[in-house]
Design a protein around this motif. Structure first.
Motif, PDB file in Angstrom:
ATOM      1  N   VAL A 136       0.861  -1.185   0.000  1.00 46.64           N
ATOM      2  CA  VAL A 136       0.000   0.000   0.000  1.00 46.64           C
ATOM      3  C   VAL A 136       0.896   1.234   0.000  1.00 46.64           C
ATOM      4  O   VAL A 136       1.849   1.317   0.784  1.00 46.64           O
ATOM      5  CB  VAL A 136      -0.936   0.015   1.227  1.00 46.64           C
ATOM      6  CG1 VAL A 136      -1.755   1.292   1.266  1.00 46.64           C
ATOM      7  CG2 VAL A 136      -1.850  -1.204   1.220  1.00 46.64           C
ATOM      8  N   ALA A 137       0.595   2.194  -0.866  1.00 47.11           N
ATOM      9  CA  ALA A 137       1.405   3.410  -0.950  1.00 47.11           C
ATOM     10  C   ALA A 137       1.164   4.294   0.266  1.00 47.11           C
ATOM     11  O   ALA A 137       0.017   4.579   0.621  1.00 47.11           O
ATOM     12  CB  ALA A 137       1.070   4.172  -2.233  1.00 47.11           C
ATOM     13  N   ILE A 138       2.244   4.718   0.945  1.00 48.41           N
ATOM     14  CA  ILE A 138       2.130   5.636   2.073  1.00 48.41           C
ATOM     15  C   ILE A 138       3.070   6.823   1.857  1.00 48.41           C
ATOM     16  O   ILE A 138       4.078   6.729   1.162  1.00 48.41           O
ATOM     17  CB  ILE A 138       2.451   4.943   3.414  1.00 48.41           C
ATOM     18  CG1 ILE A 138       3.920   4.510   3.466  1.00 48.41           C
ATOM     19  CG2 ILE A 138       1.522   3.768   3.667  1.00 48.41           C
ATOM     20  CD1 ILE A 138       4.383   4.115   4.848  1.00 48.41           C
ATOM     21  N   GLN A 139       2.729   7.931   2.469  1.00 48.94           N
ATOM     22  CA  GLN A 139       3.532   9.148   2.353  1.00 48.94           C
ATOM     23  C   GLN A 139       4.762   9.087   3.246  1.00 48.94           C
ATOM     24  O   GLN A 139       4.685   8.646   4.393  1.00 48.94           O
ATOM     25  CB  GLN A 139       2.679  10.354   2.751  1.00 48.94           C
ATOM     26  CG  GLN A 139       3.444  11.677   2.811  1.00 48.94           C
ATOM     27  CD  GLN A 139       2.548  12.829   3.178  1.00 48.94           C
ATOM     28  OE1 GLN A 139       1.664  13.206   2.416  1.00 48.94           O
ATOM     29  NE2 GLN A 139       2.753  13.394   4.369  1.00 48.94           N
ATOM     30  N   VAL A 140       5.898   9.534   2.716  1.00 53.65           N
ATOM     31  CA  VAL A 140       7.104   9.680   3.523  1.00 53.65           C
ATOM     32  C   VAL A 140       7.658  11.084   3.322  1.00 53.65           C
ATOM     33  O   VAL A 140       7.380  11.752   2.320  1.00 53.65           O
ATOM     34  CB  VAL A 140       8.185   8.631   3.179  1.00 53.65           C
ATOM     35  CG1 VAL A 140       7.694   7.232   3.480  1.00 53.65           C
ATOM     36  CG2 VAL A 140       8.624   8.742   1.721  1.00 53.65           C
TER      37      VAL A 140
END
Length: 331
Positions: A136-140
């Motif tokens: 799942v794409a998450i913000q960094v």
């Protein structure tokens, strides 16, 4: 100032027959390593999966993580970080650079990243959850070219982390020791930072004991900062303090513990996507101590804080909400 558009890397395609690559910080004792190995092997056996365990001493962790991330990309598998915040950050840096999926088995003190993403802090449960997860794409966030998952900061916070590690080495690892060390640091004398911060075409000069940038909803919400909602808008949050004395600092500590830090008139917070930070004077300091996800390092000025244009792909269940303190038994 908006982040320039660039096509994101594709979601990693994981081959369930490929062995997962576990990068494990070998700084713990032999008994802990044996327990970790047993937990992972038991979970793999129950799920009918295979894995490769890569134990790395602290001074070789970066190299091992980078090699594991390259192998994960080539083999269409995921790299798993097993350890505290520093270990997770190191492996996440490598996974982000390669565009491969990252799994997490947290073994830290506070585990903000894991708890925000509903990753169990119990090793067996964490191993089982990541084996059921999908990327799942998450913000960094980025500070210069360094990934941070939870926070990055200059000034007082890096000093707090260094003092905390010294106290842990002397008195053991626990939340009580961490809190006590932080209290001693915060009530001591603070060196003021004289900085120029640039947000697009807008610039201002500030004097502050610390500049803190957060990318973790749970941590921001715990201390009562409304900017936690910035993460829903593709932003990260900056927090800075006005110069204050020890008595006022004690009041801020109390507000943080009570979850009302954002109400203090000596605290300023704002959201952004990109921020440039440099010394106020041209002949000011060339390097500065920076803390990111519990680690401390020196970086060259100016500093560029920003939301990464590329997400990190984390193995997690799409249906599970973040886990609260009460649900995980934290206070």
């Amino acid at each position: 100032m908006p982040i320039p558009e660039c096509p994101p890397l594709p979601v990693p395609d994981i081959d369930p027959a490929a062995a997962l690559l576990f990068v494990i910080n070998a700084a713990s004792g032999r008994h802990d390593a044996d327990v970790t190995r047993q937990v992972i092997e038991t979970a793999l056996l129950a799920a009918g999966r295979t894995g490769e365990l890569l134990f790395a001493p602290p001074d070789d962790l970066v190299r091992v993580a980078q090699r594991a991330a390259r192998m994960a990309t080539e083999r269409r598998t995921a790299v798993i970080a097993v350890g505290g915040d520093g270990t997770i950050n190191t492996v996440a840096q490598a996974a982000h650079a390669q565009g491969c999926a990252l799994g997490v088995m947290p073994q830290g003190t506070f585990n903000y990243f894991a708890r925000t993403h509903a990753i169990p802090t119990d090793p067996a449960a964490a191993a089982q959850a990541l084996l059921r997860g999908a990327p799942v794409a998450i913000q960094v966030g980025l500070i210069n070219d360094r990934v941070f998952l939870v926070n990055a900061s200059v000034g007082l916070y890096p000093q707090l982390l260094e003092d905390r590690e010294a106290y842990k080495a002397r008195f053991g690892r626990s939340r009580l020791v961490a809190f006590g060390a932080g209290l001693v640091t915060l009530l001591g004398r603070h060196r003021q930072l004289r900085l120029r911060i640039e947000l697009g075409a807008n610039a201002r000069e500030i004097t502050t004991p610390t500049l803190f940038v957060g990318n973790n909803r749970l941590q921001l919400e715990q201390v009562g900062l409304s900017q936690a909602s910035a993460l829903d808008e593709g932003c990260i949050a900056a927090v800075m303090l006005r110069p204050i004395g020890a008595l006022a600092m004690l009041g801020l500590i109390w507000r943080g513990a009570m979850g009302t830090l954002g109400e203090a008139d000596t605290v300023e917070s704002f959201k952004f996507q990109r921020m440039r930070v440099k010394p106020r004077r041209a002949w000011g300091r060339r390097t500065v101590k920076v803390a990111f996800d519990g680690e401390v390092s020196r970086m060259s000025m100016p500093l560029q804080f920003q939301v990464s244009p590329q997400p990190l792909y984390l193995l997690k269940s799409r249906a599970e909400p973040a886990v609260s303190d009460a649900e995980q038994g934290h206070t």
